[in-house]
Design an enzyme around this catalytic site. Structure first.
Site, short mmCIF file in Angstrom:
data_model
loop_
_atom_site.label_atom_id
_atom_site.label_comp_id
_atom_site.label_asym_id
_atom_site.label_seq_id
_atom_site.Cartn_x
_atom_site.Cartn_y
_atom_site.Cartn_z
N HIS A 7 -40.71 -11.57 -41.75
CA HIS A 7 -41.67 -12.65 -42.00
C HIS A 7 -42.12 -12.54 -42.73
CE1 HIS A 7 -40.30 -12.42 -36.55
NE2 HIS A 7 -40.24 -13.61 -37.46
N GLN A 48 -33.39 -17.96 -43.26
CA GLN A 48 -31.08 -17.89 -43.68
C GLN A 48 -30.75 -17.50 -42.05
OE1 GLN A 48 -29.49 -19.98 -45.06
NE2 GLN A 48 -28.24 -19.61 -43.71
N GLN A 58 -30.94 -23.32 -37.44
CA GLN A 58 -32.95 -23.95 -37.06
C GLN A 58 -32.95 -24.63 -38.16
OE1 GLN A 58 -35.50 -21.79 -34.81
NE2 GLN A 58 -36.19 -21.25 -37.09
N GLU A 84 -40.22 -7.77 -40.90
CA GLU A 84 -39.92 -7.62 -43.02
C GLU A 84 -39.18 -8.90 -42.80
OE1 GLU A 84 -40.49 -6.47 -45.91
OE2 GLU A 84 -41.94 -5.18 -44.51
#
Ligand code: AMP
Length: 285
Positions: free
Chosen positions: A37, A149, A154, A35
């Site tokens: 992605h 987030q 990253q 979910e």
């Protein structure tokens, strides 16, 4: 949905859309779609004419003793999910397509950003991430790039890379999508044994505790970190990798909490390393 394996084919397809001035949204992933992605894909669909999803388990971001070989690969289910999410082009290159023999160029973002937090226990990880994202941005040339987030470091590294290297792309950060009990969704959650899965909620709960302490006026990062450390130690068998209270953009530790703050944690359950974080606004107390 078009499934594309070759860089040249993706370029051709996207060139045609770009000529029609269509806006392209891009969601890079390593697959095993969940979910989290799908939320990124939905946001991209809303904001663009065309959504490109990449699924590529990038070998260069895994250390020699990490889970590259065993990383979940769920191609058939991913295809169904991508199709249902309305993806226009699914780019899934092979490793030699992305890294042909003799490929020796790397993108290194300054170690202040990449050797701290996850970078400390995963040397070389962010070099792999920055390199693959730089390559994918050159291949897809999207108008908007969607990141989660959940992977706060990253996000900071890629935002800096985009700015420093003048990529003409807007970076959109989607909030972390969570399970009902608060655990941040991750492709690696499936590795957890039932007991570990129950205990893994301690990460989010410790972050809530830390945020509440800051909201209540705590200004000393060491106190907030101790509070969170005690919570995780008392509510799980997980081994803490780090608990940090840093500036969200520079990732440098704060001396006092008087600005927007990133609380970040990494905890190991057996071989599975989980991360989570919370952005805490500036409170006027
Ligand atoms: P990954 O496949 O783990 O490399 O993740 C691909 C993208 O999805 C990255 O930008 C992640 O930050 C993002 N992502 C992963 N999990 C979540 C989540 N629970 N919520 C929001 N975004 C996520």
């Amino acid at each position: 949905m078009k499934i594309i394996r070759k860089i040249s084919n993706l370029r051709k397809t996207l060139h045609a859309y770009r000529r029609q001035r269509k806006k392209i949204g891009f969601v890079p992933t390593m697959g095993a779609l969940h979910e989290g992605h799908l939320a990124l894909l939905r946001q991209s669909r809303k904001e663009n004419d065309l959504t490109v999803l990449s699924i590529f388990v990038n070998p260069t971001q895994f250390g020699p003793n990490e889970d590259y070989k065993t990383y979940p690969r769920t191609w058939k289910i991913d295809l169904q999910k991508a199709e249902a999410a309305g993806v226009d082009s699914l780019f899934s290159p092979t490793v030699p397509e992305m890294y042909p023999a003799g490929c020796v160029s790397w993108v290194n973002v300054d170690e202040n950003l990449t050797s701290t937090l996850c970078g400390a226990s995963r040397p070389g990880h962010f070099r792999g991430v920055a390199t693959v994202v730089a390559k994918l941005l050159n291949i897809v040339q999207p108008n908007r790039l969607y990141l989660g987030q959940k992977d706060a470091q990253q996000c900071a590294v890629i935002q800096k890379l985009v700015k420093d290297l003048n990529y003409p792309v807007a970076v959109r950060i989607h909030p972390t999508v969570r399970e009902k009990d608060g655990l941040a969704m991750s492709s690696r959650n499936r590795y957890l044994k039932p007991q570990e899965r129950r205990e893994a909620t301690a990460l989010n709960q410790a972050l809530c505790l830390g945020k509440a302490a800051i909201a209540a006026g705590k200004k000393n990062p060491a106190h907030v970190i101790t509070l969170m450390r005690r919570y995780i130690q008392n509510h799980s068998s997980g081994i803490i990798d780090y608990i940090a209270c840093v500036d969200p953009a520079t990732l440098q530790p704060l001396k006092t909490i008087n600005q927007k703050t990133l609380l970040a944690v990494a905890v190991r359950f057996g071989k599975t390393r989980l991360i989570d974080n919370r952005l805490v606004p500036t409170y006027n107390v």
